[in-house]
Design an enzyme around this catalytic site. Structure first.
Site: not given
Ligand code: NAI
Length: 246
Positions: A58, A84, A138, A151, A155, A184
């Site tokens: 992205v 996402n 978030s 961060y 958000k 999460i």
């Molecule tokens: P995660 O770290 O498990 O997954 C993140 C995903 O984004 C991975 O598939 C990764 O490869 C992808 N990614 C990261 N940088 C990228 C890039 N430059 N280009 C393409 N893909 C990229 O994290 P999670 O927890 O699944 O997070 C998903 C979304 O939810 C994020 O936007 C995060 O900020 C948001 N979020 C997560 C929370 C949590 O507690 N886990 C809480 C609130 C929001």
């Protein structure tokens, strides 16, 4: 109306975590799901789950149009874009180096914006008279916390982007909404989960007394992608076990 059957959905960051759970949820409910990954590594396992892998970083938004075009050529449209992909950081505000700041902003905010823009332009180009965007923001876009300065800032920016695009593109029949997850259980929160004392302190403040699971986010995404939410735009749904309601 609560169906996403045969809807064409593009989700960023489906290699794991919340993005993967959302992708699976849409497949289970009959949608045709394209998911972005950064490299070939996850291609085969995604295909086995009927998630069509698309290589796209992205931060490389210069190639956003080139990346989405093959989907338009095959399907003729994208019914729902889900931004996402995201990264976080535990760096104290006083220690941030410019490079890390830029990386978080490019991934979480600019990455989401340019995909929204590209999606809007391509829907127009292909004469599709509507669009639907879901941004994964978030609760840290709503409130602040320790070690989350940049961060949290990105958000918050994603939430304001959601509202502004909802207004600017309403005439084009685009809906733009967001989801604000709380804590999460994914790789992103792994450090916190490993620190028993910190985890317990967080749990004390969550009325439902557990961390969320990636699957807890799926229902809201299905709802926002479905026609049941057709009068809803510029809004966010908080899924945090009650953490921010007190
Ligand atoms: P995660 O770290 O498990 O997954 C993140 C995903 O984004 C991975 O598939 C990764 O490869 C992808 N990614 C990261 N940088 C990228 C890039 N430059 N280009 C393409 N893909 C990229 O994290 P999670 O927890 O699944 O997070 C998903 C979304 O939810 C994020 O936007 C995060 O900020 C948001 N979020 C997560 C929370 C949590 O507690 N886990 C809480 C609130 C929001």
């Amino acid at each position: 109306m609560f169906s996403v059957k045969d809807k064409i959905v593009f989700i960023t960051g489906v290699s794991r975590g919340i993005g993967r759970a959302i992708a699976r949820g849409f497949v289970e409910h009959g949608a045709i799901v394209y998911g972005s990954i950064r490299n070939e590594q996850y291609k085969d396992e995604l295909l086995k789950e009927n998630i069509y892998p698309v290589i796209y970083d992205v931060r490389n938004f210069q190639v956003a149009e080139k990346t989405l075009l093959p989907i338009y050529e095959k399907e003729g449209r994208i019914d729902c874009l889900i931004n996402n992909a995201g990264i976080s950081s535990n760096t104290p505000a006083s220690l941030f180096k410019e490079e890390e700041v830029r990386k978080i902003i490019e991934t979480n905010f600019e990455g989401a914006f340019f995909l929204c823009q590209t999606y809007y332009k391509l829907q127009k180009k292909y004469k599709i008279k509507q669009g639907n965007i879901i941004n994964i923001a978030s609760i840290l876009g709503l409130v602040g916390t320790m070690l989350a300065s940049i961060y949290s800032g990105t958000k918050g920016a994603v939430l304001q982007l959601t509202k502004s695009l909802a207004i600017e593109w309403a005439n084009s029949n685009f809906r733009v909404n967001a989801i604000c997850p709380g804590f999460i259980e994914t790789d992103m929160t792994e450090n916190m989960q490993k620190r028993e004392e910190l985890k317990n302190k967080i749990l004390e403040n969550i009325p439902l007394k557990r961390l969320g699971k990636p699957e807890d986010i799926v229902g809201a995404a299905l709802f926002l992608a479905s026609d049941y939410s057709s009068y809803m735009t510029g809004q966010y749904i908080v899924i945090d076990g009650g953490l921010t309601c007190q």
